[in-house]
Design a protein around this motif. Structure first.
Motif, short mmCIF file in Angstrom:
data_model
loop_
_atom_site.label_atom_id
_atom_site.label_comp_id
_atom_site.label_asym_id
_atom_site.label_seq_id
_atom_site.Cartn_x
_atom_site.Cartn_y
_atom_site.Cartn_z
N LEU A 20 0.83 -1.18 0.00
CA LEU A 20 0.00 0.00 0.00
C LEU A 20 0.88 1.24 0.00
N SER A 21 0.39 2.29 -0.63
CA SER A 21 1.12 3.56 -0.61
C SER A 21 0.17 4.69 -0.27
N CYS A 22 0.73 5.75 0.26
CA CYS A 22 -0.06 6.92 0.65
C CYS A 22 0.81 8.15 0.48
N GLU A 23 0.25 9.17 -0.14
CA GLU A 23 0.99 10.40 -0.34
C GLU A 23 0.24 11.57 0.28
N ALA A 24 0.96 12.39 1.03
CA ALA A 24 0.41 13.60 1.62
C ALA A 24 0.74 14.79 0.73
N SER A 25 -0.23 15.65 0.53
CA SER A 25 -0.02 16.83 -0.31
C SER A 25 -0.92 17.96 0.16
N GLY A 26 -0.73 19.12 -0.44
CA GLY A 26 -1.57 20.26 -0.10
C GLY A 26 -0.77 21.38 0.54
N ALA A 27 -1.25 21.86 1.65
CA ALA A 27 -0.60 23.00 2.31
C ALA A 27 0.77 22.60 2.84
N SER A 28 1.57 23.60 3.15
CA SER A 28 2.92 23.35 3.66
C SER A 28 2.84 22.80 5.09
N PHE A 29 3.56 21.73 5.35
CA PHE A 29 3.48 21.10 6.65
C PHE A 29 4.81 20.43 6.99
N GLU A 30 4.97 20.14 8.27
CA GLU A 30 6.09 19.34 8.76
C GLU A 30 5.53 18.02 9.26
N ILE A 31 6.13 16.94 8.82
CA ILE A 31 5.64 15.62 9.21
C ILE A 31 6.40 15.13 10.44
#
Length: 120
Positions: A20-31
């Motif tokens: 499985l894969s998952c990508e975070a996108s959108g506003a600027s963030f720190e993970i």
């Protein structure tokens, strides 16, 4: 606004594997960390695995069969499911815990989920 999009689910036979894969996108963030939970029909959501800056953790039922890792350059997290069994059938949800740059506030975000079905 931050979005998490999962992919890679499907139907497999017992003993087979999926990634499985998952990508975070959108506003600027720190993970701070990314990971996975799952929810089987009629059951509560169960934490599966999580990866932070320098650690990985797994839930007891899957500790030796699943592997989680991150691709930091692309804000992606992966979960390899090995030796799948019918009891692994569930919707798998990606999550991210981090800080939104615009507000400075920390919170968690969740994807919509991807179905994994294990059946012969």
């Amino acid at each position: 606004q931050v979005q998490l999009v999962e992919s890679g689910g499907g139907k497999v036979q017992p003993g087979e594997s999926l990634t499985l894969s998952c990508e975070a996108s959108g506003a600027s963030f720190e993970i701070y960390s990314m990971g996975w939970s799952r929810q089987a029909p009629g059951e509560e959501r169960q934490w599966v695995a999580e990866v932070g800056h320098d650690r990985r953790k797994y839930g007891d039922p899957v500790n030796r069969r699943f592997s989680v890792w991150r691709d930091i350059g692309t804000n992606k997290v992966f979960l390899k499911l090995s030796d799948l069994q019918p009891e692994d059938t569930a919707v798998y949800f990606c999550f991210m815990y981090g800080r939104l740059d615009a507000t400075g506030l920390s919170r968690d975000w969740w994807g919509q989920g991807t179905q994994v079905t294990v059946s012969s």
